[in-house]
Write a protein that holds these residues in place. Structure first.
Motif, PDB file in Angstrom:
ATOM      1  N   ALA A   1       0.834  -1.205   0.000  1.00 21.89           N
ATOM      2  CA  ALA A   1       0.000   0.000   0.000  1.00 21.89           C
ATOM      3  C   ALA A   1       0.869   1.255   0.000  1.00 21.89           C
ATOM      4  CB  ALA A   1      -0.914  -0.011   1.220  1.00 21.89           C
ATOM      5  N   GLU A   2       1.919   1.225   0.782  1.00 21.30           N
ATOM      6  CA  GLU A   2       2.819   2.388   0.835  1.00 21.30           C
ATOM      7  C   GLU A   2       3.519   2.608  -0.500  1.00 21.30           C
ATOM      8  OE1 GLU A   2       4.692   2.641   5.271  1.00 21.30           O
ATOM      9  OE2 GLU A   2       4.922   0.738   4.240  1.00 21.30           O
ATOM     10  N   ARG A   3       3.831   1.460  -1.174  1.00 24.34           N
ATOM     11  CA  ARG A   3       4.544   1.600  -2.442  1.00 24.34           C
ATOM     12  C   ARG A   3       3.654   2.247  -3.495  1.00 24.34           C
ATOM     13  NH1 ARG A   3       6.163  -3.964  -1.207  1.00 24.34           N
ATOM     14  NH2 ARG A   3       5.001  -4.854  -2.947  1.00 24.34           N
ATOM     15  N   GLY A   4       2.439   1.678  -3.671  1.00 31.25           N
ATOM     16  CA  GLY A   4       1.409   2.207  -4.566  1.00 31.25           C
ATOM     17  C   GLY A   4       1.945   2.883  -5.801  1.00 31.25           C
ATOM     18  N   ASP A   5       1.831   4.228  -5.814  1.00 24.88           N
ATOM     19  CA  ASP A   5       2.240   4.967  -7.000  1.00 24.88           C
ATOM     20  C   ASP A   5       3.568   5.675  -6.773  1.00 24.88           C
ATOM     21  OD1 ASP A   5       1.544   6.838  -5.175  1.00 24.88           O
ATOM     22  OD2 ASP A   5      -0.009   7.801  -6.393  1.00 24.88           O
ATOM     23  N   SER A   6       4.297   5.233  -5.755  1.00 17.83           N
ATOM     24  CA  SER A   6       5.495   6.001  -5.421  1.00 17.83           C
ATOM     25  C   SER A   6       6.772   5.303  -5.860  1.00 17.83           C
ATOM     26  CB  SER A   6       5.513   6.248  -3.906  1.00 17.83           C
ATOM     27  OG  SER A   6       6.696   5.775  -3.360  1.00 17.83           O
ATOM     28  N   PHE A   7       7.758   6.105  -6.193  1.00 16.65           N
ATOM     29  CA  PHE A   7       9.053   5.566  -6.603  1.00 16.65           C
ATOM     30  C   PHE A   7      10.062   5.585  -5.453  1.00 16.65           C
ATOM     31  CE2 PHE A   7       7.265   5.724 -10.773  1.00 16.65           C
ATOM     32  CZ  PHE A   7       8.000   4.836 -11.547  1.00 16.65           C
ATOM     33  N   ILE A   8       9.528   5.757  -4.225  1.00 12.19           N
ATOM     34  CA  ILE A   8      10.421   5.769  -3.059  1.00 12.19           C
ATOM     35  C   ILE A   8      11.048   4.384  -2.883  1.00 12.19           C
ATOM     36  CG2 ILE A   8      10.464   5.925  -0.520  1.00 12.19           C
ATOM     37  CD1 ILE A   8       8.323   8.047  -0.744  1.00 12.19           C
ATOM     38  N   GLU A   9      12.295   4.369  -2.440  1.00 10.53           N
ATOM     39  CA  GLU A   9      13.009   3.098  -2.293  1.00 10.53           C
ATOM     40  C   GLU A   9      12.230   2.153  -1.372  1.00 10.53           C
ATOM     41  OE1 GLU A   9      16.962   3.447  -0.723  1.00 10.53           O
ATOM     42  OE2 GLU A   9      17.532   1.461  -1.456  1.00 10.53           O
TER      43      GLU A   9
END
Ligand code: FAD
Ligand code: SF4
Ligand code: SF4
Lengths: 386, 748
Positions: free
Chosen positions: B162-170
């Motif tokens: 869920a945290e990853r979702g649409d994010s490119f954060i490591e």
């Protein structure tokens, strides 16, 4: 070199022989002598049959254990500490493990604590049986060594089955013990205990009530209680002087508090009393072993410790003591937070008994009692040397 | 109580009743007394199961174990040719070696007697049968419940799906200090990982430093063979972990995450403290490197440290190659790449970006202006499936799109996408596009198809699992038939079932069941079935440049048939970043070697050993020569000394030859278990300066010196030339057989 017997022109010349007013002469017993425990020597000054002065000579078996320990990883030392005292190695393993556990705050599972007590008491029995044989030998009673040492072998059989080794067990590890009891082991321990118990009365007939032993040991090598205390005697040697000091009672470790046993004492503090205290301790050890077998809980036998090659013990120090067959046995360990002990000091009972007290007691004794007095103190020369 | 102190002369005679008893005693060795089930008797070792990690030798409290090379033992990932040989003159039968054994191959039998006047027979290489080649029942052996080793790794914290979702954060959060120290403490320092790591990094050394909470030292160890440790700590293919001896019975050590942890502790501003920059300028020699990927950067780093003038040509706006333009940010943040690259550039590497060599500047010009050229242009040509429809503008190559993502270029992201490919590149583009779909449409509708079924998909398992968590749907075991185009727009991908991918010869030869057809709806198709080199740059030399199949032919120094041209990176070996780094390092050493200077500042472990050996050997020769020159020796001593000098000179020559031959050094680094190498270090470190008061003292000291160094030479020479020193399995077997015979004869 004046105190060494030399041969000159085929004639033995005693030092001082050409000085008639001096009737004293010197002689060695050991380091290779059947009346000496291990590699150890006594240098005696004698006048007539009476020892005037005794000097112990140790160092024939010096292996430098305390220094060796500083050079080895914590795990590696478990394999060498047992060698400090051959006949009763387990108090070394016990102290070494407990010192680390004390410094590192390591818990030992209850089952392992019971197993440790089992091992320690079996070791006490084996060690005392060994001493009986040695003591008997010093006064020419040669059946007793055959009996007690072959009976000791049955205890060693148990060690072999439990630990994989007969004499050196290398079985205690900080955090517990290296293996659980084998299947059916408890029954075999019970059998051996019954056997040893049945043998005790036979020993009484053969040895402890033997007229020769009584004649030779009663009244020999008296260590008065005040001297015993002043000189630092512990264990059976102190208890034979009527002083019921026992680390298992006074500063209990593992599960000794939960076990019932008496601390045998004697009053006369002579060679015979010391022998009899040991004889009675075997019976108490059998009592303890039986309780251990009844009470030992199920559970793990070791609390996992880190990878032994990368195992640091936090900085700190600890003094731990164990009641060995020889007396109070202690380790003082200092850790600087590294992978090896910074310093380990071994406080064995044998330096006190086998050097200091022995030297004092031999003065005034008859020459033929020297060996017996030494054995009655049950010192362990390898441990003096360590 | 029967002790009444009333002495009796008669009571001892009750013992006579035992006269009829059978005695307990046995006559050993004529009679064998069976030992207990756990008896710690002589060792046995399952030589095939044993991997030669040397952990037994490490734990042995008596230095009773020596790892010896055994001929015929296969060397491979996580396996050396060494096996433990035991000196029963030292062993105390503690069994610690058995308890620590990483494979459980080592155990002890219930055999306990060995008598021989020949002390050699006490030194054995235990096999399955043990000292006397007899089948004794097993004694002390590994116990499941008592595990010395820490078999479970510390779990890495990661962002949830869920945290990853649409994010490119490591995704990976990294270890805390406690976690890192705990994980590092699992390592037994065997060095099997070093052998398998393409760059032969000093892994046990840096893990040890992490364990000692000394990240700086860890970094120093890493830079010896890898100038991109921050990047590698995140995206390395971590082949080392497949070799890790802890993986034999449990989880391998998290080597890659430990590296990441250590580098995260070292701020960019402190990187310059990690390397020795006291370089000797190489007479103004200049090297051109084409391609700013890991291979080019690695070559640049080592060459600049050796004192060469280095210019790096890169066609993209920034250096980094596939690290920057391929790998997605959620796996490798740009800060990490920048940190590593900025440091390399800060050492004096000149970077020329937006220059395509072969187009903007001819290679011939580089050849003429520089002393050598290293070509490291990588794999940038995406391969196509060439099925009908691939020429449609909504069909993309994965590597092209990934580069566009990095550059921030706009490109269409459709609502339904199909990615063709089952490898990690397919995962990278699929997961990147899934993030972009999520951002744009709030949902993910992305299908990945691959020829390979799920069990043989080349992508890492965690990539697939995480991809699924992110909403990607996998249809493995399908081959593309056609991209369906209706009214000029793509509507889907038609696939058939792939029956098998490889033929019996293990060659790529896919077969399909054309009756099993499925169509996946999509408006956009991405091809991610592999990349290849673009060899245009070599076009001017097509005649003179020798090729080996589809690659440029190079020698062990990565030098091509055109002496000024060296090759590194994917186009010669790999493909992965760490192989690129290693080939870059080797090409740099090759350039240096070719330009006539011995490698010096970029030494790795075994080089260091050899360097110490060299110094020590030279010193001996000098000292001996001085003693002889003084001329004050008695004739007999002088003859002896001359003999010694001759043999020391021979050793010196051997060490010099070893230092010159890079291959030997790599070989040594790969094959010697840590236990052997470290021991030799100890021997050499223990050396004291030779006293020079008197000739005889000097000779004595030199001889002692020599015997300490001897073990190093036996190991090194064994692996290189000397046949006499071979410690072969057959030899040991003969030895054991002879022992067995002698032992048997004793019993008659
Ligand atoms: C999507 C993707 C994901 C990957 N993930 C991983 C991973 O997780 N772990 C891993 O270890 N490896 C991974 N790899 C492989 C790894 O990136 C490569 O093996 C590695 O980058 C090869 O290094 P190189 O220096 O040989 O080539 P590259 O990294 O490809 O660098 C070559 C450079 O040369 C430049 N160049 C090319 N031609 C010219 C020219 N004519 N003039 C000037 N410059 C030129 C290019 O622009 C490029 O910058 C991945 C690859 C891809 C495509
Ligand atoms: S049993 Fe103990 S002493 Fe013997 S080789 Fe193994 S670790 Fe060393
Ligand atoms: S293979 Fe490497 S990481 Fe694994 S235990 Fe050995 S030295 Fe440590």
């Amino acid at each position: 070199m004046s105190d060494i017997v030399t041969i000159n022109d085929g004639k033995a010349i005693m030092p001082g022989a050409n000085a008639p007013e001096n009737r004293e002469y010197n002689m060695f017993i050991g380091p290779n002598h059947p009346g000496i425990e291990g590699n150890f020597a006594l240098k005696l000054s004698i006048e007539g049959d009476i020892i005037q002065k005794a000097k112990t000579e140790a160092g024939f078996l010096h292996r430098g254990f305390e220094k060796l320990m500083e050079e080895r990883l914590f795990i590696q030392n478990i394999a060498i500490v047992c060698r400090i005292c051959v006949p009763d190695p387990d108090p070394n393993e016990e102290n070494y493990a407990r010192a680390i556990e004390a410094i590192g705050g390591i818990e030992v599972p209850r089952r392992a604590q019971f197993i440790r007590v089992l091992v320690l008491e079996l070791s006490r029995i084996a060690s005392h049986l060994f001493t009986f044989g040695g003591h008997a030998g010093t006064i020419g009673l040669y059946t007793m060594p055959n009996w007690s040492i072959s009976d000791r072998d049955r205890v060693l059989d148990l060690f072999e089955e439990l630990t994989g080794g007969r004499v050196y067990h290398i079985f205690n590890m900080p955090g517990g013990v290296r293996r659980d009891l084998p299947d059916g082991f408890k029954n075999r321990v019970r059998d051996v205990m019954d056997y040893v118990e049945s043998r005790l009365s036979e020993y009484d007939d053969l040895f402890f009530n033997n007229k020769i032993l009584l004649n030779r040991a009663v009244g020999t090598g008296i260590l008065p209680v005040d001297k015993a205390i002043a000189w630092g005697a512990t264990g059976p040697n102190l208890r034979a002087a009527g002083f019921a000091h026992d680390v298992r009672k006074d500063d209990p470790y593992e599960v000794y508090e939960e076990l019932e046993f008496d601390v045998p004492t004697a009053a006369d503090s002579d060679a015979y009393s010391r022998l009899i205290v040991r004889r009675r301790e075997i019976a108490e050890s059998i009592r303890i072993v039986r309780q251990v077998l009844d009470k030992i809980p199920e559970g793990p036998v070791w609390n996992k410790q880190p990878n032994p090659l990368k195992w640091r013990v936090p900085a700190g120090d600890a003094y731990v003591r164990t009641e060995s067959s020889k007396g109070e046995y202690a380790y003082y360990m200092v850790s600087d937070g590294g992978v090896r002990p910074y310093r380990v000091h071994v406080r064995g009972a044998s330096v006190t008994h086998g050097v200091h007290i022995l030297e004092n007691m031999l003065a005034g004794a008859r020459i033929e009692d020297a060996s017996q007095i030494m054995f009655s103190l049950d010192a362990c020369p390898p441990e003096v040397d360590r | 109580m029967a002790i009444d102190k009333i002495g009796s002369i008669l009571r001892p005679f009750t013992a006579l009743k035992n006269l009829a008893e059978k005695p307990d005693t046995l006559d050993v060795p004529r009679h064998y007394r069976p030992a207990a089930e756990r008896y710690r008797g002589f060792h046995v070792n399952d030589l095939d199961k044993c991997i030669g990690c040397g952990t037994c030798a490490e734990i042995c409290d008596n230095a009773a174990i020596r790892m010896v090379p055994v001929k015929g033992k296969e060397v491979g990932v996580g396996k050396t040719q060494y096996r433990p040989a035991i000196d029963y003159g030292r062993c105390c039968w503690c069994g610690l070696c058995v308890d620590v054994c990483t494979t459980n191959s080592l155990s002890m039998t219930r055999e306990y007697t060995h008598i021989s006047p020949d002390t050699d027979t006490f030194f054995i290489l235990p096999d399955e049968k043990g000292i006397h080649e007899k089948d004794f029942p097993q004694g002390w052996h590994a116990d499941e419940k008592i595990n010395f080793l820490d078999l479970e790794r510390v779990t890495m914290q990661e962002l949830s799906a869920a945290e990853r979702g649409d994010s490119f954060i490591e995704i990976v959060k990294g270890f805390s200090k406690e976690q890192a120290v705990k994980e590092a403490s699992r390592c037994v320092s065997c060095g099997l990982c070093t052998a398998t790591c393409p760059a032969h990094m000093n892994i046990p050394e840096y893990i040890d430093a992490i364990w000692k909470e000394d990240a700086t030292e860890a970094g120093r160890q890493m830079y010896k063979t890898n100038p991109l440790p921050d990047v590698c700590g995140r995206i390395c293919t971590h082949k080392c972990e497949t070799a890790c001896s802890l993986g034999q019975r449990g989880d391998p050590v998290s080597i890659r995450w430990l590296k990441r942890y250590a580098m995260d502790q070292i701020p960019a501003s402190e990187l310059n403290t990690l390397v020795n920059q006291s370089v000797v300028k190489q007479g103004g020699k200049k090297i051109a490197i084409v391609g700013g990927g890991p291979a080019g950067l690695s070559a640049a780093y080592y060459l600049v440290l050796m004192g060469y003038g280095v210019t790096l040509y890169e066609k993209y706006p920034k250096a980094g190659g596939m690290m920057r333009y391929g790998m997605p940010e959620y796996r490798l943040p740009y800060e990490s790449i920048d940190k590593d690259i900025d440091f390399i550039l800060s050492l004096g590497v000149e970077l020329k970006t937006n220059v395509t060599v072969g187009k903007d500047i001819p290679v011939e010009k580089l050849r003429d202006e520089y002393d050598a050229v290293i070509m490291a242009t990588g794999f940038h040509g995406g391969r196509s499936t060439r099925v009908p429809g691939t020429d449609h503008p909504m069909v993309f190559q994965a590597v092209d799109l990934l580069a566009r993502i990095t550059n921030g270029d706009e490109f269409p992201v459709e609502k339904d996408i199909v990615v063709i490919g089952g490898g990690n590149v397919a995962m990278d583009i699929a997961r990147s596009l899934a993030r972009m779909q999520k951002k744009k449409y709030g949902t993910v509708s992305l299908i990945v198809t691959s020829l390979e079924t799920r069990d043989i998909m080349p992508a890492d398992d965690e990539e697939i699992v995480e991809g699924e968590e992110e909403g990607i749907v996998f249809h493995p075991g399908r081959g593309p038939e056609e991209i369906i185009v209706e009214n000029g727009s793509i509507t889907g991908l038609k696939t058939s079932r792939c029956i098998r991918v490889f033929n019996d010869q293990k060659m790529f030869a896919p077969e399909f069941d054309k009756n099993d057809i499925e169509v996946y709806a999509a408006a956009q198709v991405i091809e991610a079935i592999g990349q290849g080199p673009e060899f245009d740059v070599f076009a001017p030399f097509a005649e003179s440049l020798e090729m080996a199949g589809r690659r440029v032919k190079v020698d062990q120094f990565f030098q091509s048939s055109l002496p000024w041209l060296f090759i590194a990176g994917d186009i010669i070996k790999g493909p992965d970043a760490i192989t690129g780094i290693e080939t870059g390092h080797q090409a740099a050493l090759g350039v240096d070697f070719w330009l006539g200077k011995q490698p010096d500042d970029t030494l790795s472990t075994i080089d260091e050993v050899l360097k110490i050996a060299l110094g020590f050997q030279r010193e001996q020769v000098t000292q001996l020569e001085a003693v002889l020159a003084a001329g004050s020796l008695a004739p007999a001593v002088e003859a002896e000394t001359s003999k010694l000098l001759a043999s020391e000179k021979a050793d010196l020559a051997a060490v010099e030859a070893l230092l010159a031959g890079r291959n030997t050094r790599i070989h040594l680094r790969q094959e010697m278990p840590r236990a052997v190498r470290r021991r030799d270090f100890k021997y050499l470190e223990a050396q004291k300066p030779i006293p020079a008061e008197s000739a005889s003292a000097t000779i004595k000291a030199i001889t002692e010196h020599a015997s300490a160094g001897f073990r190093l030479y036996t190991d090194i020479l064994f692996l290189t030339k000397s046949k006499e020193l071979e410690f072969s399995l057959d030899g040991l077997r003969d030895h054991q057989k002879a022992t067995a015979e002698r032992f048997a004869s004793l019993k008659d």
